[in-house]
Design a protein around this motif. Structure first.
Motif, short mmCIF file in Angstrom:
data_model
loop_
_atom_site.label_atom_id
_atom_site.label_comp_id
_atom_site.label_asym_id
_atom_site.label_seq_id
_atom_site.Cartn_x
_atom_site.Cartn_y
_atom_site.Cartn_z
N ASP A 38 0.84 -1.19 0.00
CA ASP A 38 0.00 0.00 0.00
C ASP A 38 0.88 1.25 0.00
OD1 ASP A 38 -1.99 -1.84 0.18
OD2 ASP A 38 -2.61 -1.33 2.24
N LEU A 39 0.46 2.25 -0.77
CA LEU A 39 1.24 3.48 -0.90
C LEU A 39 0.35 4.69 -0.66
CD1 LEU A 39 3.21 2.47 -4.13
CD2 LEU A 39 4.12 2.55 -1.80
N SER A 40 0.95 5.74 -0.17
CA SER A 40 0.20 6.97 0.13
C SER A 40 0.27 7.93 -1.05
CB SER A 40 0.76 7.63 1.40
OG SER A 40 2.12 7.99 1.21
N PHE A 41 -0.73 8.82 -1.09
CA PHE A 41 -0.76 9.86 -2.12
C PHE A 41 -1.21 11.16 -1.47
CE2 PHE A 41 -4.94 7.96 -2.05
CZ PHE A 41 -5.80 9.04 -2.09
N ASN A 42 -0.89 12.28 -2.12
CA ASN A 42 -1.24 13.58 -1.58
C ASN A 42 -1.29 14.57 -2.74
OD1 ASN A 42 -1.39 16.10 -0.21
ND2 ASN A 42 -0.24 15.27 1.53
N GLU A 43 -2.37 15.38 -2.78
CA GLU A 43 -2.49 16.33 -3.87
C GLU A 43 -1.42 17.42 -3.80
OE1 GLU A 43 -6.26 18.29 -3.78
OE2 GLU A 43 -6.13 18.77 -1.66
N ARG A 44 -0.79 17.58 -2.64
CA ARG A 44 0.27 18.57 -2.51
C ARG A 44 1.58 18.07 -3.15
NH1 ARG A 44 -1.20 22.75 0.74
NH2 ARG A 44 -2.99 22.43 2.13
N ASP A 45 1.58 16.84 -3.65
CA ASP A 45 2.75 16.34 -4.38
C ASP A 45 2.81 16.86 -5.82
OD1 ASP A 45 3.41 14.88 -2.14
OD2 ASP A 45 2.51 13.02 -2.85
N PHE A 46 1.80 17.66 -6.22
CA PHE A 46 1.70 18.13 -7.60
C PHE A 46 1.84 19.64 -7.66
CE2 PHE A 46 -0.61 14.19 -7.29
CZ PHE A 46 -0.27 13.50 -8.43
N VAL A 47 2.52 20.10 -8.72
CA VAL A 47 2.60 21.52 -9.05
C VAL A 47 2.57 21.66 -10.56
CG1 VAL A 47 3.90 22.17 -6.97
CG2 VAL A 47 5.13 21.53 -9.07
N LEU A 48 2.24 22.86 -11.01
CA LEU A 48 2.35 23.20 -12.43
C LEU A 48 3.55 24.11 -12.62
CD1 LEU A 48 -1.26 23.97 -13.78
CD2 LEU A 48 0.16 21.95 -14.18
N LEU A 49 4.35 23.85 -13.64
CA LEU A 49 5.49 24.70 -13.98
C LEU A 49 5.24 25.33 -15.34
CD1 LEU A 49 8.64 22.55 -12.99
CD2 LEU A 49 7.52 24.36 -11.67
N ASN A 50 5.55 26.66 -15.44
CA ASN A 50 5.49 27.29 -16.75
C ASN A 50 6.84 27.18 -17.44
OD1 ASN A 50 7.12 29.19 -15.51
ND2 ASN A 50 5.51 30.76 -15.37
#
Length: 220
Positions: free
Chosen positions: A147-159
């Protein structure tokens, strides 16, 4: 015209040649014998052949057993294993994956962008002039063995200048949030980003922590 003839040496009689005393005329006889190897028989050759074959068989068997042992200890890193599709793409900002490609991180979680909605309007987020909301729907699938954890804060957008836009959590139904992803299961979630209106060449960056290198994928 006269010629000079050397006189006989006074130390030797004229009729005696001193060189005759240096050599003895001895007749040497060469004995002929059978110099072939007495042990070089057909039976010995057969035994040597079979001994060599047994040695080769033993060496090959040891190599095979060693390979099986290494595979049993760590089957994921064995020579017979093949990389998971998507684990070798999207590894850098300069070479991101395409929007329709799935990427797999080092923890064996697969990420796929399902939908991108630009200029979205959300009642929970006030409208700001010169800004726009981007709602991105993604899918995560656990391909690993735990089992693995996830978090929406692991994502960013780069320009294009590598300036980062962090997600705005909890402002939309079906937000990715955070939690645990069991083995062999998947889920869909939404990410909301507020960016400069009309921003192009955006790249979604997924960095799940020190146990995995970031993955990069074109937003659209």
């Amino acid at each position: 015209m006269s010629q000079y003839y050397p006189q006989p040496s006074p130390f030797y009689p004229p009729e005696q040649n001193p060189e005759e005393d240096y050599y003895d005329e001895v007749e040497y006889e060469i004995e002929e014998g059978d110099y072939t190897r007495s042990g070089d028989t057909l039976v010995q050759r057969i035994l040597i052949f079979f001994a060599g074959g047994c040695l080769v068989f033993l060496c090959m068997s040891c190599c095979g057993l060693l390979g099986i042992g290494l595979w049993w200890l760590d089957p994921g890193n064995s020579l017979s294993s093949t990389p998971i599709p998507g684990s070798d793409i999207g590894l850098s900002f300069d070479d991101p994956a395409f929007p329709d490609e799935s990427v797999v991180n080092d923890q064996k979680i697969k990420l796929t962008i399902l939908e991108v909605n630009r200029n979205a309007a959300l009642p929970t987020v006030p409208t700001v002039e010169g800004r726009e909301l981007i709602v991105t729907t993604i899918e995560l699938v656990n391909l690993g063995e735990e089992d693995l954890s996830f978090n929406e804060r692991d994502f960013v957008l780069l320009n294009r200048f590598e300036e980062a836009y962090a997600p705005t959590p909890g402002v939309i139904d079906g937000a990715l949030g955070r939690g645990s992803l069991p083995v062999g299961t998947g889920l869909e979630g939404r990410l909301v980003f507020e960016v400069i209106a009309g921003e192009l060449d955006l790249i979604l960056v997924w960095d799940s922590g020190p146990d995995s290198e970031p993955r990069y994928i074109w937003l659209e």
